[in-house]
Write a protein that holds these residues in place. Structure first.
Motif, short mmCIF file in Angstrom:
data_model
loop_
_atom_site.label_atom_id
_atom_site.label_comp_id
_atom_site.label_asym_id
_atom_site.label_seq_id
_atom_site.Cartn_x
_atom_site.Cartn_y
_atom_site.Cartn_z
N LEU A 85 0.84 -1.20 -0.06
CA LEU A 85 0.11 -0.17 -0.08
C LEU A 85 1.02 1.14 0.05
O LEU A 85 0.72 2.22 -0.84
N ILE A 86 2.04 1.26 0.68
CA ILE A 86 2.79 2.36 0.66
C ILE A 86 3.26 2.78 -0.48
O ILE A 86 3.63 3.89 -0.95
N ASN A 87 4.02 1.65 -1.14
CA ASN A 87 4.50 1.80 -2.63
C ASN A 87 3.52 2.40 -3.63
O ASN A 87 3.88 2.93 -4.40
N GLU A 88 2.28 2.08 -3.46
CA GLU A 88 1.09 2.60 -4.42
C GLU A 88 0.96 4.05 -3.97
O GLU A 88 1.03 4.87 -4.94
N LEU A 89 0.92 4.41 -2.78
CA LEU A 89 0.47 5.61 -2.41
C LEU A 89 1.56 6.91 -2.48
O LEU A 89 1.29 7.97 -2.77
N THR A 90 3.04 6.24 -2.61
CA THR A 90 3.83 7.32 -2.96
C THR A 90 4.07 7.71 -4.35
O THR A 90 4.43 8.56 -4.89
N LYS A 91 3.00 6.97 -5.16
CA LYS A 91 2.55 7.39 -6.65
C LYS A 91 1.68 8.49 -6.74
O LYS A 91 1.54 9.10 -7.81
N LEU A 92 1.09 9.01 -5.75
CA LEU A 92 -0.02 9.69 -5.54
C LEU A 92 0.48 11.13 -6.48
O LEU A 92 1.42 11.62 -5.90
N GLN A 93 -0.31 11.69 -7.35
CA GLN A 93 0.01 12.77 -8.07
C GLN A 93 -1.04 14.07 -8.05
O GLN A 93 -2.22 13.61 -7.79
#
Length: 553
Positions: A85-93
């Motif tokens: 989940l952390i890895n995906e949320l770091t992609k938030l733009q």
């Protein structure tokens, strides 16, 4: 809660319908809020079949600024949320279009109380960057200084406060109804996030943070911070000096930059902020870091900062030393000193998990250990044992990871642990400095004298309270749930006995009343005595059986 739902009904429907659209309808159902959902589309699009983490990211991006910021903050909490989940949320733009120039002009003229052409010598109508909270324009002051002006989006504060009120309601409801939400202490995390977001919307806070880092960096040979122009800044406007430089991940040797030297300067500059000053950039991603022609690192955007007390920094140094020496007890001691480990934690089990973590890194050369990942792993172990990690430490963990990623992209051979060790040694020396120990001892003596001096007065106050019956006593019962269940059972049996007695009295009243009247009634035609007697016997047998089974007679 009901008032909030009525007041913000339109936004509630937007949020809950979006949850349905992205495949989280079960969550809305479990919260009991299905009535707030508009009819979702019958046909599920391709987004529905993506991974849970990816659907969550897309959901947050669709719901706008508040939720994007929430996801970005959550991406720093590896002590709570899993890696996928952390890895995906770091992609938030922030995929947000710029707002019109006429709104920019109106805000500037309203806050600075003058026509824009009198405030600035020149002002670019096209923004150089746009984000969810605000956007940035280049300008020039009447005195000739080149600046960048950050302007907050119109109405953004109202939208954010509405979303925060709704989120508080939804998370509170989730903690009441969902076991996993209660375990994660989501409401505490949310309150930290809400406070941070409110501060980020207030550009005066960012101005103060920038000025503090600027003062810290006056003698720093590695880092430069832009000047803040207070006369051209307000709660909604921030004006700082324009930085001439190249984004740190875009430098090239053929343009005259030395990537290895830049990486070392950048890391040393951030470590100086963290370990020496205890006040540091909380979001050092490449977009906030520029390299000047002279090799100095220029930092911008201090909306998020981390704070570490002297004691916290020294305990952090102990943590680094414990990791470096692979000494479990030192790591555990450092965690205790930072108040991460509370009294309720089973320290034996925690030590076992820390020992397992030590073994994971045991065969790795110290130069190959990622400090950021090691700290994140420590936080994950702490979360497993329901330890509360301070938000400033999670910001630190994120900052260390960002530093390591940037450094490794510039110079893969440069090891963070080698750069950080001198700062750790300095902090350890300070911890055991005789002058510091002498000062601590003096403070302890003064506190003890104050305590002894106040003791007679406090004792008199306590005696007076006892005399007047005003002493408040708090009783802690370890097995309070079991006690409550037993009280419930006893009260149920008492109620059952009262019902039995009431039924018996009513039956007697009916029979006596019916026997005294000469008129034939329906009651006289019914076998009331037989029916009442059977019911009474059954209830009596049930009570006797319950008492015998309980073993309390």
């Amino acid at each position: 809660m009901i008032k909030k739902r009525i007041r913000y009904i339109q936004r509630y429907q937007d949020i809950l319908t979006a949850l349905f659209h992205y495949g989280f309808g079960h969550l809305v159902r479990d919260l009991g809020l299905l009535d707030f959902v508009r009819s979702p589309k019958k046909k599920k699009d391709a987004k529905y079949y993506r991974s849970t983490a990816e659907r969550l990211r897309l959901l947050l991006e669709e719901l706008g600024p508040t939720f994007i910021k929430l996801g970005q903050v959550a991406s720093t909490r590896s002590d709570i949320f899993p890696d996928y989940l952390i890895n995906e949320l770091t992609k938030l733009q922030d995929h947000v279009p710029p707002f019109p120039y006429k709104d920019v002009k109106a805000i500037i003229e309203e806050d600075l109380r003058a026509p824009l052409h009198e405030i600035f010598h020149s002002f670019d109508e096209e923004p150089i960057a746009a984000a969810s909270i605000g956007q940035v324009h280049r300008a020039e002051l009447p005195t000739g200084e080149k600046v960048v002006v950050k302007i907050r989006r119109p109405q953004i504060e109202k939208l954010v406060l509405t979303d925060l009120a709704i989120l508080e309601d939804l998370i509170g409801l989730a903690e009441e109804r969902l076991i996993w939400a209660k375990r994660f202490n989501l409401l505490d995390v949310f309150h930290e996030f809400a406070e941070a977001l409110k501060l980020e919307m207030n550009y005066r806070e960012e101005a103060q943070n920038t000025e503090r880092i600027l003062r810290q960096s006056e003698d720093d040979k590695y880092v430069e911070v832009p000047e803040v122009y207070k006369d051209f800044s307000t709660k909604r406007i921030l004006t700082i000096a324009y930085i001439e430089g190249v984004k740190i991940t875009s430098i090239r040797e053929e343009d005259g930059y030395n990537p290895s030297e830049v990486a070392e300067n950048f890391a040393n500059g951030l470590f100086q902020q963290i370990f020496v000053h205890g006040f540091f950039h909380g979001d050092p991603h490449p977009g906030n870091i520029f390299v000047k022609k002279d090799g100095k690192i220029a930092l911008i955007d201090f909306g998020m900062v981390g704070r570490l007390s002297t004691e916290m920094r020294q305990n952090l140094a102990l943590l680094v030393i414990g990791l470096k020496s692979r000494h479990t007890d030192k790591v555990l001691k450092a965690l205790k000193n930072t108040n991460i480990v509370q009294d309720h934690v089973n320290q034996e089990l925690l030590r076992d998990d820390l020992d397992a973590l030590r073994l994971r890194y045991y065969d790795l050369p110290i130069s190959e250990i990622s400090l950021g990942e090691a700290v994140q792993d420590l936080f994950a172990v702490a979360n497993k044992h329901q330890c509360k990690v301070p938000s400033d430490l999670t910001i630190l963990g994120k900052s260390l990871l960002s530093v390591e990623r940037i450094v490794s992209s510039l110079d893969p051979d440069l090891r963070i642990m080698d750069l950080i060790e001198p700062f750790g040694r300095t902090l350890i020396k300070e911890r055991y400095d005789p002058r510091r120990l002498s000062s601590l001892f003096k403070n302890e003596v003064v506190d003890s004298i104050e305590l002894l001096r106040d003791f007679p007065r406090e004792l008199r106050a306590l005696t007076k309270s006892v005399h007047h019956g005003k002493v408040k006593v708090e009783i802690s019962v370890p097995e309070v749930d079991r006690l409550i269940n037993k009280i419930d059972k006893v009260s149920n049996k008492v109620a059952f006995a009262i019902v039995l007695m009431s039924f018996s009295i009513i039956m007697v009243g009916i029979i006596v009343g019916a026997s005294l009247t000469s008129e034939p009634t329906i009651l006289l035609q019914l076998p009331a005595i037989e029916i009442g007697f059977v019911i009474a016997i059954l209830m009596f047998i049930w009570i006797i059986y319950s008492i015998i089974r309980s073993g309390r007679f």
